[in-house]
Design an enzyme around this catalytic site. Structure first.
Site, short mmCIF file in Angstrom:
data_model
loop_
_atom_site.label_atom_id
_atom_site.label_comp_id
_atom_site.label_asym_id
_atom_site.label_seq_id
_atom_site.Cartn_x
_atom_site.Cartn_y
_atom_site.Cartn_z
N ALA A 236 4.12 16.32 15.43
CA ALA A 236 2.90 17.10 15.63
C ALA A 236 1.91 16.87 14.49
O ALA A 236 0.82 17.43 14.47
CB ALA A 236 3.24 18.59 15.72
N ILE B 80 -0.12 11.70 10.89
CA ILE B 80 0.22 10.27 11.00
C ILE B 80 0.69 9.98 12.43
O ILE B 80 0.25 9.01 13.05
CB ILE B 80 1.30 9.87 9.97
CG1 ILE B 80 0.72 9.91 8.56
CG2 ILE B 80 1.84 8.46 10.27
CD1 ILE B 80 1.72 9.65 7.45
N GLN C 257 19.24 14.81 8.82
CA GLN C 257 18.84 13.79 9.79
C GLN C 257 19.76 12.56 9.73
O GLN C 257 20.06 11.96 10.76
CB GLN C 257 17.38 13.41 9.57
CG GLN C 257 16.45 14.58 9.87
CD GLN C 257 14.98 14.23 9.92
OE1 GLN C 257 14.56 13.15 9.54
NE2 GLN C 257 14.18 15.16 10.41
N ASP D 26 1.14 -0.11 1.23
CA ASP D 26 0.77 -0.64 -0.08
C ASP D 26 0.51 -2.15 0.00
O ASP D 26 -0.41 -2.69 -0.60
CB ASP D 26 1.88 -0.35 -1.09
CG ASP D 26 2.31 1.11 -1.05
OD1 ASP D 26 1.45 1.97 -1.31
OD2 ASP D 26 3.47 1.39 -0.73
N HIS E 43 7.62 3.53 -3.59
CA HIS E 43 6.35 3.89 -2.97
C HIS E 43 5.79 5.09 -3.75
O HIS E 43 5.80 6.22 -3.29
CB HIS E 43 6.54 4.23 -1.49
CG HIS E 43 5.29 4.74 -0.84
ND1 HIS E 43 4.16 3.97 -0.71
CD2 HIS E 43 4.98 5.95 -0.32
CE1 HIS E 43 3.21 4.68 -0.12
NE2 HIS E 43 3.69 5.89 0.12
#
Length: 334
Positions: free
Chosen positions: A13, A16, A112, A159, A187
């Site tokens: 939702a 991205i 997850q 990146d 990152h």
């Protein structure tokens, strides 16, 4: 058209995902022939918003999209997956220490990872986008012992794309004329954008970036800082984080996993560091240059590393090692 593949997007939702889902559903990632089942996971309070996203996907009238499954349950979301794109994570709130952020995310990605282990196909490809992406990815992998470590990667393609486009802008060429930039490490703002091995096509001739730009102090200074700080610069200007460019980078990353990298080109992605030849400690999720074939990545080997690069690569490895240690502490108590 064959069997549909099952694709999960978490944080479905969110911003991205809103840019990402349309690209996936219309065939930009898995090809124009490949039917899909899209599984959309988000937290319970977001389910009404998610219903709206489902309506919009239906209203796009996309021929490849066989089914859309919105859910807040992991046992539904992770079932029989071919690919999992883990975008959702706990964002950093104002006044939040990085440690608190890690703790909240360890909980999410442990859960997850366990769900992937229990419900997904063993061949599932897992891409972690939610920050801190490298460490979240490592935790998910450690929590899914029956899925090969090599199946997990995290996104440093944004990146990579940023580095490519900065070089292209400087030289007045297109981003397609620039290849083989590398993002090493985390990152985060310690990442090292490296153009020592990058090539650029100038007037039909392929030359090294250092040779083409002829401005070493820019390449070792402002260029690196611009790429490292770009996410913050977008937030400052837009008052929201980079969603369109992140979604594009996810598409690039997943498409390359699926179809392989073009001949003579390599890309950057965060992968397990085991067996690398660049002196990066084992058992880190670190961004390397890779080539991909038959859905399997390999390190690009044998690139000479100068002292300037070595120092930058070690610095970001050190940060990842510290993050990992903190996260693993939390993992035992999560």
């Amino acid at each position: 058209q064959g069997e549909p593949i099952r694709v999960l997007v978490t944080g479905a939702a969110g911003q991205i995902a809103y840019s990402l889902l349309y690209s996936i559903a219309k065939g930009d990632v898995f090809g124009k022939e490949q039917p899909l089942v899209l599984v959309l996971l988000d937290i319970t309070p977001m389910m009404t918003v998610l219903e709206g996203v489902v309506m919009e996907l239906q209203d796009c009238a996309l021929p490849l999209l066989r089914e859309v499954i919105p859910t807040d349950k992991e046992e539904v979301a992770f079932k029989d997956l071919d690919i999992a794109i883990l975008v959702g994570s706990m964002p950093r709130r104002e006044g939040m220490e990085r440690k608190d952020l890690l703790k909240a995310n360890v909980k999410i990605f442990k859960s997850q990872g366990a769900a992937l282990d229990k419900y997904a196909k063993k061949s599932v490809k897992v891409v972690v986008v939610g920050n801190p992406a490298n460490t979240n990815c490592l935790i998910a992998s450690k929590s899914a012992p029956s899925i090969p470590k090599e199946n997990f990667s995290c996104l440093t393609r944004l990146d990579h794309n940023r580095a490519k486009s900065q070089i292209a802008l400087k030289l007045g060429v297109t981003a397609n004329d620039v290849k083989n930039v590398i993002i090493w490490g985390n990152h985060s703002s310690t990442q090292y954008p490296d153009v020592n091995h990058a090539k650029v096509n100038v007037k039909g001739k392929e030359v090294g970036v250092y040779e083409a730009i002829k401005d070493d102090s820019w390449l070792k200074g402002d260029f690196i800082l611009t790429v490292q700080q770009r996410g913050a610069a977008v937030i400052k200007a837009r008052k929201l984080s980079s969603a369109m460019s992140a979604a594009k980078a996810i598409c690039d990353h997943v498409r390359d996993i699926w179809f392989g990298t073009p001949a003579g080109e390599f890309v950057s992605m965060g992968v397990i560091s085991d067996g690398n030849s660049y002196g990066v400690p084992e058992d880190l999720l670190y961004s390397f240059p890779v080539v991909i074939k038959d859905k399997t990545w390999k390190f690009v080997e044998g690139l000479p590393i100068n002292d300037f690069s070595r120092e930058k690569m070690d610095l970001t490895a050190k940060e990842l090692t510290e993050e990992k240690e903190t996260a693993v502490e939390f993992l035992s108590s999560a």
